[in-house]
Design an enzyme around this catalytic site. Structure first.
Site, PDB file in Angstrom:
ATOM      1  N   ARG A  14       0.847  -1.200   0.000  1.00 64.03           N
ATOM      2  CA  ARG A  14       0.000   0.000   0.000  1.00 64.03           C
ATOM      3  C   ARG A  14       0.882   1.251   0.000  1.00 64.03           C
ATOM      4  NH1 ARG A  14      -2.216   0.329   6.261  1.00 64.03           N
ATOM      5  NH2 ARG A  14      -0.176   0.146   7.273  1.00 64.03           N
ATOM      6  N   GLY A  15       0.241   2.393  -0.182  1.00 64.39           N
ATOM      7  CA  GLY A  15       0.928   3.676  -0.100  1.00 64.39           C
ATOM      8  C   GLY A  15       2.120   3.813  -1.031  1.00 64.39           C
ATOM      9  N   ASN A  62       6.849  -9.544  10.741  1.00 64.27           N
ATOM     10  CA  ASN A  62       7.534  -8.348  11.216  1.00 64.27           C
ATOM     11  C   ASN A  62       8.991  -8.388  10.777  1.00 64.27           C
ATOM     12  OD1 ASN A  62       8.622  -6.204  12.599  1.00 64.27           O
ATOM     13  ND2 ASN A  62       7.854  -6.804  14.606  1.00 64.27           N
ATOM     14  N   TYR A 151       6.430  13.399  17.023  1.00 67.70           N
ATOM     15  CA  TYR A 151       7.176  12.594  16.048  1.00 67.70           C
ATOM     16  C   TYR A 151       8.521  12.104  16.576  1.00 67.70           C
ATOM     17  CZ  TYR A 151       7.929  11.318  11.082  1.00 67.70           C
ATOM     18  OH  TYR A 151       8.097  10.648   9.888  1.00 67.70           O
ATOM     19  N   LYS A 158      14.409   7.680  11.933  1.00 68.14           N
ATOM     20  CA  LYS A 158      14.729   8.040  10.553  1.00 68.14           C
ATOM     21  C   LYS A 158      16.104   8.710  10.460  1.00 68.14           C
ATOM     22  CE  LYS A 158      10.979   6.608   8.475  1.00 68.14           C
ATOM     23  NZ  LYS A 158      11.024   5.472   7.532  1.00 68.14           N
ATOM     24  N   THR A 189      -0.885   9.680   3.011  1.00 68.95           N
ATOM     25  CA  THR A 189      -1.094   8.242   2.891  1.00 68.95           C
ATOM     26  C   THR A 189      -1.806   7.752   4.150  1.00 68.95           C
ATOM     27  OG1 THR A 189       1.014   7.731   3.939  1.00 68.95           O
ATOM     28  CG2 THR A 189       1.016   7.998   1.542  1.00 68.95           C
TER      29      THR A 189
END
Length: 250
Positions: A14-15, A62, A151, A158, A189
């Site tokens: 997806r996305g 996972n 975040y 990241k 998304t």
């Protein structure tokens, strides 16, 4: 051995991952797609990709589980006998203020977004070396460099991904494997639906982005496809920012 190129895309059902998978399928690339829970969506995506004339292998589980990822790479070797591209797209995270982050939130996010990237890249490199090299691209976000509300766990994971990209690029270069990352601005998304301030993010991005619109999955896919191409062979260890110019204003 399979003569067509083979790509692994984590979270490719997806996305952004799905758009990248479709682009690679259009180039005649066989695909390995991972997913965590939604088997129906995975099968639908596989059928859509197979309609383009390529082979698709679905892998459930996972990717942060080393035993599971090792099994996945063994399946890739058995099914295709090679791996040419690895796109580390799967991501997760707990979106909470810094003072509300618990150890489990930290571990879950770091394990999927950065730890899995390292150990999957190790396994990918071993397969790529068998056929003379390959290309690895990790998906990052602006939260790696700039503070975004709620975040913390994702942003730090990241940042680790981008740093790891540099180390991988240098150490895997002798194996003829190039490694880079693509960092995107806000993209609408399914992942963005988990943000408590989603509507505010979308409105702000649309208004403030110099390019005049939000970043779309296709924009990030364009960058990934470039980095996977031969034209990008001399780009190593870099994070290509695709944000319509908004980070220049931050």
């Amino acid at each position: 051995m399979n003569k067509r190129k083979v790509a692994l895309i984590t979270g490719g059902t997806r996305g952004i991952g799905k758009v990248i998978a479709l682009r690679l399928a259009e180039q005649g690339c066989d695909l390995v797609i991972t997913y965590l829970r939604n088997r129906t969506a995975a099968r639908e995506t596989a059928a859509e990709l197979e309609a383009k004339g390529v082979r698709v292998h679905l892998s459930k589980g996972n990717i942060a589980d080393k035993d599971n990822s090792k099994k996945m790479f063994e399946e890739i070797d058995q099914e295709f006998g090679r791996l040419d591209y690895f796109v580390s797209n799967a991501a997760s995270g707990v979106l909470r203020p810094l003072m509300e982050i618990e150890e489990s939130h930290w571990d879950w996010t770091m394990n999927i977004n950065s730890r899995a990237y390292l150990f999957c890249a190790q396994q990918a490199a071993k397969l790529m070396e068998k056929t003379g090299g390959g290309k690895i691209v990790g998906l990052s976000s602006l939260g790696s460099q700039f503070v975004i509300p709620n975040y913390t766990t994702v942003g730090v994971s990241k940042a680790a991904l981008e740093s790891l990209t540099r180390y991988l690029a240098i150490e895997l270069a002798p194996m003829n494997i190039s490694v880079n990352a693509v960092s995107g601005g806000a993209v609408d998304t399914d992942a963005l639906k988990h943000f408590p301030n989603r509507e505010e993010i979308i409105k702000d991005a649309a208004v403030r982005t110099p390019a005049g619109r939000m970043v779309e999955p296709e924009d990030l896919a364009n960058a990934v496809m470039f980095l996977l191409s031969d034209q990008a062979s001399m780009i190593r260890g870099q994070t290509l920012v695709v944000d319509g110019g908004i980070s220049v204003l931050l």
